[in-house]
Design an enzyme around this catalytic site. Sequence first.
Site, PDB file in Angstrom:
ATOM      1  N   ASP A  82       0.853  -1.191   0.000  1.00  0.00           N
ATOM      2  CA  ASP A  82       0.000   0.000   0.000  1.00  0.00           C
ATOM      3  C   ASP A  82       0.895   1.249   0.000  1.00  0.00           C
ATOM      4  O   ASP A  82       1.812   1.357   0.825  1.00  0.00           O
ATOM      5  CB  ASP A  82      -0.862  -0.050   1.272  1.00  0.00           C
ATOM      6  CG  ASP A  82      -1.973   0.983   1.277  1.00  0.00           C
ATOM      7  OD1 ASP A  82      -2.409   1.400   0.197  1.00  0.00           O
ATOM      8  OD2 ASP A  82      -2.412   1.354   2.395  1.00  0.00           O
ATOM      9  N   GLY A 115      -8.928   5.622   1.052  1.00  0.00           N
ATOM     10  CA  GLY A 115      -9.625   6.456   2.023  1.00  0.00           C
ATOM     11  C   GLY A 115     -11.104   6.147   2.128  1.00  0.00           C
ATOM     12  O   GLY A 115     -11.927   7.046   2.255  1.00  0.00           O
ATOM     13  N   SER A 129     -12.888   4.276   4.387  1.00  0.00           N
ATOM     14  CA  SER A 129     -13.533   3.890   5.636  1.00  0.00           C
ATOM     15  C   SER A 129     -14.793   4.722   5.837  1.00  0.00           C
ATOM     16  O   SER A 129     -14.858   5.880   5.423  1.00  0.00           O
ATOM     17  CB  SER A 129     -12.580   4.100   6.822  1.00  0.00           C
ATOM     18  OG  SER A 129     -11.753   2.964   6.977  1.00  0.00           O
TER      19      SER A 129
HETATM   20  O1  13P Z   1      -6.769   4.101   1.753  1.00  0.00           O
HETATM   21  C1  13P Z   1      -6.461   3.469   2.737  1.00  0.00           C
HETATM   22  C2  13P Z   1      -5.227   2.657   2.731  1.00  0.00           C
HETATM   23  O2  13P Z   1      -4.482   2.872   1.575  1.00  0.00           O
HETATM   24  C3  13P Z   1      -7.279   3.429   3.992  1.00  0.00           C
HETATM   25  O3  13P Z   1      -8.258   4.443   4.031  1.00  0.00           O
HETATM   26  P1  13P Z   1      -9.072   4.734   5.383  1.00  0.00           P
HETATM   27  O4  13P Z   1      -8.198   5.602   6.245  1.00  0.00           O
HETATM   28  O5  13P Z   1     -10.298   5.466   4.963  1.00  0.00           O
HETATM   29  O6  13P Z   1      -9.376   3.433   6.020  1.00  0.00           O
HETATM   30  O1  G3H Z   2      -3.232   4.882   3.643  1.00  0.00           O
HETATM   31  C1  G3H Z   2      -2.785   4.689   4.767  1.00  0.00           C
HETATM   32  C2  G3H Z   2      -3.127   3.417   5.460  1.00  0.00           C
HETATM   33  O2  G3H Z   2      -4.219   3.614   6.315  1.00  0.00           O
HETATM   34  C3  G3H Z   2      -1.925   2.882   6.175  1.00  0.00           C
HETATM   35  O3  G3H Z   2      -1.610   3.678   7.261  1.00  0.00           O
HETATM   36  P1  G3H Z   2      -0.152   3.595   7.927  1.00  0.00           P
HETATM   37  O4  G3H Z   2       0.789   4.232   6.955  1.00  0.00           O
HETATM   38  O5  G3H Z   2      -0.293   4.333   9.211  1.00  0.00           O
HETATM   39  O6  G3H Z   2       0.151   2.135   8.122  1.00  0.00           O
HETATM   40 ZN    ZN Z   3      -4.535   4.799   0.800  1.00  0.00          ZN
END
Ligand code: 13P
Ligand code: G3H
Ligand code: ZN
Length: 321
Positions: A82, A224, A226
């Site tokens: 990610d 993003g 959630s």
């Molecule tokens: O996009 C995300 C991880 O790449 C997660 O998004 P949220 O913060 O909305 O859960």
């Molecule tokens: O997009 C971000 C994800 O929620 C991962 O978050 P993190 O970098 O704190 O692990």
């Molecule tokens: Zn993300």
Amino acid sequence: MPLVTSTEMFKKAYNGGYAIGAFNVNNMEIVQGITEAAQELNAPVILQVSKGARAYANHTYLVKLVEAAVIETGLPIVLHLDHGDSFETCKSCIDGGFTSVMIDASSKPFAENIEITKKVVEYAHDHGVVVEAELGALAGVEDEVNVSAEDSHYTRPEEVEEFVTKTGCDSLAIAIGTSHGAYKFTAAQCTRNEKGELVPPPLRFDILDEVVRRLPGFPIVLHGSSSVPQEYVKMVNQYGGKMPDAVGIPEEQLRQAARGAVCKINIDSDLRLAMTGTIRKFFAEHPEKFDPREYLKPARANIKELVKHKIVNVLGCDGKA
Ligand SMILES: O=C(CO)COP(=O)(O)O
Ligand SMILES: O=C[C@H](O)COP(=O)(O)O
Ligand SMILES: [Zn+2]
Ligand SMILES: [Zn+2]
């Protein structure tokens, strides 16, 4: 079944009018909660690891946890990086067993984003790994990239064909109004419903539609995403936390996106909220307990319930494994 890439998953999701959940994993309980939910509902799933997760839990531990989930569930599972921030991070994950990587050069100028994405795609494809890229910047905190609300900009649809053609990326994350974290919108950006809850501005489906018109059949990704369930925000606040005005993306809008070209929906904050709310409640109700298994067990169970809810009500990928 070994770890898989998302190629077949996205094809079926696109044609079937559903999306695959991409859930962030940082420890064993999170991996178990997510994959037990997917197994019960026979759903394909993407487990994604951020740079921060690798720094926290160590690359090898995370790979082995995900491999254990593959063995235990028998599901098709994608192991995805990610927000890869550089060619080197992506290469290290490609060399280290991931089946999918994201190169996020969306904060760089267009030409530079193309250049770095193309370099990652060439290396990844040589190694049987797929690549997600990003155009447009999300407001909120991204790995290593702080995008302020003023700087954030929606994806410009007129750029997507050139970007995808020149880079050869396999999927594209776009900015249509989602953002990372539990505070996606300020109270000033929202209206209030009859219960007094904040209602965020709707996602820009017009931008999504224009992207799809220009890239028919191409898998789109939403970061993003959630929804920041108020049930868990209340639980956190009731048991000693402080998360005022946390607000997310309404689930119906995500469901609508999943019916169309959006094939991957990223969810992390909701898992964090479920885990934190549950553990706070446990501690408040059982101040004498100190065995981590006792509070991680209900936290894992609530992650599982949350993911089942997402699979059925947001993603629509139950029974699609
Ligand atoms: O996009 C995300 C991880 O790449 C997660 O998004 P949220 O913060 O909305 O859960
Ligand atoms: O997009 C971000 C994800 O929620 C991962 O978050 P993190 O970098 O704190 O692990
Ligand atoms: Zn993300
Ligand atoms: Zn980004």
